[in-house]
Design a protein around this motif. Structure first.
Motif, short mmCIF file in Angstrom:
data_model
loop_
_atom_site.label_atom_id
_atom_site.label_comp_id
_atom_site.label_asym_id
_atom_site.label_seq_id
_atom_site.Cartn_x
_atom_site.Cartn_y
_atom_site.Cartn_z
N ASN A 1 0.82 -1.21 0.00
CA ASN A 1 0.00 0.00 0.00
C ASN A 1 0.86 1.27 0.00
O ASN A 1 0.53 2.25 -0.68
N HIS B 1 -0.93 6.89 5.34
CA HIS B 1 0.24 6.58 4.54
C HIS B 1 1.48 7.35 4.99
O HIS B 1 2.56 7.10 4.50
N ASP C 1 -5.81 0.16 -6.95
CA ASP C 1 -6.44 0.09 -5.63
C ASP C 1 -7.48 -1.02 -5.58
O ASP C 1 -7.62 -1.71 -4.57
N ALA D 1 -4.35 1.07 4.98
CA ALA D 1 -5.17 1.49 3.84
C ALA D 1 -5.59 2.94 3.94
O ALA D 1 -5.84 3.60 2.93
N HIS E 1 0.97 4.10 -3.26
CA HIS E 1 0.51 5.48 -3.10
C HIS E 1 1.60 6.51 -3.32
O HIS E 1 1.39 7.70 -3.07
N TYR F 1 -6.72 -3.93 -2.86
CA TYR F 1 -7.58 -4.08 -1.69
C TYR F 1 -8.60 -5.21 -1.82
O TYR F 1 -8.94 -5.86 -0.84
#
Length: 305
Positions: A172, A256, A186, A253, A176, A190
């Protein structure tokens, strides 16, 4: 992999779990100690199972596989600055061994279901070819999953600086950092893990619902205790694994840039594999006996040399 105008020289920089210079030696020592304990503990379990013919059963075959995967799982998260290819490689192996842990726990639950609910047919059902097939299925699905997730990240374009607020290349966090649109990524990143986790958890819950029904039908308290004791270690590890993953995944999630994801990730990347070895070695009489015998043989060999 593209990285703006610096695709040839870009590197993912792991910022680690702390930027405080005074804390870094302490964190390094703590991580090193836990890593060495994890490797030593799981290696002892594997050695004990291999050296004791009484433990050459499906239950301990899967346990030795889990211990081996835990060693590799922890070994993939060595903190260091990584080039793009190295980061993706680390990510691939991390995802592979994490998913293997997940599937092996589900397979071990099925093994306990057969042992308790169909004890007279256990050796007939859990033949060597079946346990090898189950292990192979776990590996194939895990490899395909890790490969898909890694390829999805490889398709992204990244912009410098590539700073990851983590102590390893976590999926993750890396995704990002992309400059390109990550909507499709994404969805894959996920949705698929949730789908696989729900499938494994459903298998575990289904197995244990039938196990509980069978244990409830046993008339004697001693028989109930004996049946439940064969599942206690596995249930402890499943609970630990699920709780740590549920605590980390939603956090990573959403956030970040905070330090909470890397600190929380320590639980399932380092602490959980370390505790797995302790749980099985301390709660399982067969493993404890085999470990004592193995330690005796090692001590004898050392005295002879």
């Amino acid at each position: 992999m593209a990285s703006g105008d610096n695709s040839q020289t870009s590197r993912f920089l792991l910022l680690g779990s702390s930027e405080d210079p005074e804390l870094q030696p302490l964190i390094f020592g703590l991580f090193l100690s836990m890593y060495l304990v994890t490797v030593a503990g799981n290696l002892l379990i594997i050695l004990a199972i291999l050296s004791d013919p009484h433990l050459h059963t499906p239950m301990y075959f899967f346990l030795s596989s889990l211990s081996l995967v835990d060693i590799f799982f922890t070994s993939t998260t060595v903190p260091k600055a990584k080039p793009s290819a190295g980061c993706i490689t680390q990510m691939f192996f991390f995802l592979l061994f994490a998913e293997l842990d997940n599937f092996l726990l589900a397979v071990m639950a099925y093994d306990r279901f057969v042992a308790i609910c169909h004890p007279l047919h256990y050796t007939v059902i859990m033949k060597p070819w079946l346990r090898m097939q189950l292990a192979l299925v776990c590996w194939v699905i895990s490899v395909l999953y890790a490969l898909l997730q890694s390829l999805v990240v490889l398709w992204l374009s990244f912009c410098v600086p590539l700073e990851i607020h983590h102590f390893f290349c976590e999926l993750n966090q890396v995704a990002h950092l992309a400059c390109s649109d990550t909507f499709l990524n994404d969805m894959v990143i996920y949705f698929i893990p949730v789908l696989l986790a729900v499938g494994s958890l459903a298998g575990i819950l289904c197995s244990y619902s039938k196990i509980i029904s069978s244990i409830h039908a046993i008339s004697s308290a001693q028989g109930k205790h004996k049946a439940f004791s064969t599942c206690a270690s596995h249930l402890s590890i499943v609970s630990l694994f699920c709780c740590t993953c549920l605590g980390v995944y939603p956090t990573s999630a959403v956030t970040h840039n905070s330090h909470s994801p890397p600190m929380a990730s320590v639980m399932y990347t380092v602490v959980t594999p370390m505790l797995n070895a302790f749980i099985y070695s301390l709660r399982n009489k067969d493993i404890k006996k085999a470990l004592e015998t193995t330690q005796g043989h090692i001590a004898l060999e050392l005295r002879m040399h």
